[in-house]
Scaffold this active site. Structure first.
Site, PDB file in Angstrom:
ATOM      1  N   MET A  19       8.258  -0.343   6.350  1.00  0.00           N
ATOM      2  CA  MET A  19       8.373   0.739   7.326  1.00  0.00           C
ATOM      3  C   MET A  19       9.237   0.235   8.203  1.00  0.00           C
ATOM      4  O   MET A  19       9.029  -0.682   9.089  1.00  0.00           O
ATOM      5  CB  MET A  19       7.150   1.115   7.822  1.00  0.00           C
ATOM      6  CG  MET A  19       6.191   1.797   6.492  1.00  0.00           C
ATOM      7  SD  MET A  19       4.722   2.376   7.071  1.00  0.00           S
ATOM      8  CE  MET A  19       4.011   0.787   7.475  1.00  0.00           C
ATOM      9  N   CYS A 108      14.346   6.388   0.212  1.00  0.00           N
ATOM     10  CA  CYS A 108      14.526   6.397   1.797  1.00  0.00           C
ATOM     11  C   CYS A 108      15.168   7.631   1.957  1.00  0.00           C
ATOM     12  O   CYS A 108      16.230   7.932   1.445  1.00  0.00           O
ATOM     13  CB  CYS A 108      15.034   5.398   2.570  1.00  0.00           C
ATOM     14  SG  CYS A 108      15.261   5.889   4.245  1.00  0.00           S
ATOM     15  N   LYS A 147      11.381   0.625  -5.378  1.00  0.00           N
ATOM     16  CA  LYS A 147      10.584   1.532  -4.727  1.00  0.00           C
ATOM     17  C   LYS A 147      11.237   2.657  -4.462  1.00  0.00           C
ATOM     18  O   LYS A 147      12.460   2.943  -4.158  1.00  0.00           O
ATOM     19  CB  LYS A 147      10.262   1.203  -3.204  1.00  0.00           C
ATOM     20  CG  LYS A 147       9.010   1.984  -2.795  1.00  0.00           C
ATOM     21  CD  LYS A 147       8.460   1.809  -1.060  1.00  0.00           C
ATOM     22  CE  LYS A 147       7.479   2.679  -0.767  1.00  0.00           C
ATOM     23  NZ  LYS A 147       8.077   3.941  -0.313  1.00  0.00           N
ATOM     24  N   ASN A 209       2.103   5.022  -4.252  1.00  0.00           N
ATOM     25  CA  ASN A 209       2.143   5.069  -2.581  1.00  0.00           C
ATOM     26  C   ASN A 209       2.154   6.668  -2.385  1.00  0.00           C
ATOM     27  O   ASN A 209       2.795   7.430  -3.078  1.00  0.00           O
ATOM     28  CB  ASN A 209       3.553   4.296  -2.576  1.00  0.00           C
ATOM     29  CG  ASN A 209       3.661   4.720  -0.994  1.00  0.00           C
ATOM     30  OD1 ASN A 209       5.081   4.948  -0.731  1.00  0.00           O
ATOM     31  ND2 ASN A 209       2.894   4.123  -0.036  1.00  0.00           N
ATOM     32  N   GLY A 210       1.674   6.692  -1.142  1.00  0.00           N
ATOM     33  CA  GLY A 210       1.522   8.041  -0.645  1.00  0.00           C
ATOM     34  C   GLY A 210       0.072   8.432  -0.276  1.00  0.00           C
ATOM     35  O   GLY A 210      -0.762   8.641  -1.145  1.00  0.00           O
ATOM     36  N   ASP A 211      -0.136   8.658   1.100  1.00  0.00           N
ATOM     37  CA  ASP A 211      -1.405   9.009   1.477  1.00  0.00           C
ATOM     38  C   ASP A 211      -2.706   8.266   1.161  1.00  0.00           C
ATOM     39  O   ASP A 211      -3.760   8.848   1.268  1.00  0.00           O
ATOM     40  CB  ASP A 211      -1.802  10.640   0.924  1.00  0.00           C
ATOM     41  CG  ASP A 211      -0.820  11.896   1.350  1.00  0.00           C
ATOM     42  OD1 ASP A 211      -0.047  11.309   2.438  1.00  0.00           O
ATOM     43  OD2 ASP A 211      -0.689  12.572   0.826  1.00  0.00           O
ATOM     44  N   ARG A 234       1.306   4.306   6.197  1.00  0.00           N
ATOM     45  CA  ARG A 234       0.793   4.833   7.530  1.00  0.00           C
ATOM     46  C   ARG A 234      -0.555   4.491   8.032  1.00  0.00           C
ATOM     47  O   ARG A 234      -0.827   4.321   9.110  1.00  0.00           O
ATOM     48  CB  ARG A 234       1.112   6.461   7.562  1.00  0.00           C
ATOM     49  CG  ARG A 234       2.521   6.645   7.700  1.00  0.00           C
ATOM     50  CD  ARG A 234       2.780   8.263   7.564  1.00  0.00           C
ATOM     51  NE  ARG A 234       2.257   8.546   6.450  1.00  0.00           N
ATOM     52  CZ  ARG A 234       2.473  10.073   6.023  1.00  0.00           C
ATOM     53  NH1 ARG A 234       2.960  10.665   7.202  1.00  0.00           N
ATOM     54  NH2 ARG A 234       2.289  10.411   4.867  1.00  0.00           N
TER      55      ARG A 234
END
Length: 329
Positions: A19, A108, A147, A209-211, A234
């Protein structure tokens, strides 16, 4: 590939997402200290411009941003470019620096990155994407991963993902949103079975990936979807203990915030610490402010302390503020 470290890893593979202006060398070192040996299994650097790394004026600065310590290994350097010759050259440098792998960012959504034909823009140019993977493989001799997302303006799992698999990366991480969706909608984990079907028996490892909220959630998703691992992003904000699953006290959180700030200053603001590891500033101390927001919340008077921290311009000021707060009880 004989040096494919990915194949030797114990599953589930839990990795820290790259990130920008978050997972820099300072934060990674803090995470390595407080989350290992439990995890993450692998670290990724922030994404770095392969073109810039190859350019005389940008080379030194970007080398500093690729700095890592042994405690972070295995560690993968994430690169972006739309020029195979630059990807080849930069990947060769990465191997010489001692990285364990190369990852290519093809997801991205930043407009400035896309203007260069990089990041998510690569979804619209699958043939070039394959050339970049090949260039990284040949340049580095390391396992190369990718990714990406499930599509650009719409879901394109059946057309985009096969192109990646044809290039035989060691590992594929799929952020389960389209570029158009950014992070504005819940990640489409219900589509992971379709991604897994496309990957099939290719030998390419698959991460989702995600949440993903925490390690328990990550392991549950691995079990539910039969994938090799998960990339957490995150959830690491303000929580370098994420992978160890330790629940820190307020004092621990604030003391590590000070430690993080001081390490950031040492690595990226050396003129303020008289540390000669690097010469010259490479990052604004303002970058730390997103971390202040994450570390300082959900406790009495957190709002007041956070407001004061947002006005700081140095690690010394952070230390003084936190010491005063803790001394007042």
């Amino acid at each position: 590939m004989s040096n494919n470290f990915w194949q030797a890893l114990k599953k589930p593979i839990l990795v820290l997402a790259p990130m920008a202006d978050v997972t820099d060398a300072a934060f990674r070192q803090v995470i390595a200290k407080y989350s290992r040996p439990a995890g993450p299994t692998v670290f990724f650097t922030e994404f770095t411009s392969a073109d810039g790394l190859c350019h005389p004026s940008g080379h030194e600065k970007l080398l500093r941003e690729l700095y890592f310590v042994p405690e972070e290994k295995p560690i993968v350097a994430q690169l972006f470019s739309s020029r195979p010759e630059k990807m080849y050259e930069a990947s060769k440098m990465v191997a010489e620096l001692g990285f364990d792998g190369v990852d290519i960012n093809m997801g991205c959504p930043d407009k400035n990155i896309e203007k260069q034909g990089c990041g998510a823009a690569m979804i619209k140019n699958p043939n070039l994407a394959q050339e970049l993977i090949k260039a990284a493989q040949e340049g580095s001799g390391l396992p190369v991963s990718v990714k990406t997302r499930i599509g650009y303006n719409k879901v394109e799992i059946d057309t985009w993902i096969p192109k990646i698999i044809e290039a035989k990366p060691a590992l594929l991480t799929v952020h389960l949103r389209t570029r158009k969706e950014m992070s504005l909608v819940p990640a489409h984990w219900e589509l992971m079975p379709e991604v897994k079907k496309v990957v099939g028996d290719s030998g390419v490892l698959l991460l989702g990936n995600g949440d993903v909220t925490d390690v328990a959630d990550a392991k549950a998703k691995v079990a539910e979807y039969g994938i090799d691992g998960v990339m957490l992003g995150r959830a690491i904000y303000g929580n370098p203990w994420l992978f160890s699953e330790h629940v820190p006290t307020i004092t621990e959180r604030l003391n590590v915030l000070v430690e993080h700030s001081e390490l950031f200053a040492k690595l990226f603001r050396p003129g303020e610490t008289n540390d000669k590891l690097f010469n010259g500033h490479t990052k604004s101390f303002a970058i730390m402010k997103k971390h202040f927001k994450a570390y300082v919340n959900d406790f009495s008077h957190a709002h007041d302390l956070r407001a004061k921290l947002m006005e700081t311009e140095s690690a010394d000021q952070v230390r003084a503020l936190v010491a005063d707060f803790l001394n007042r009880g």
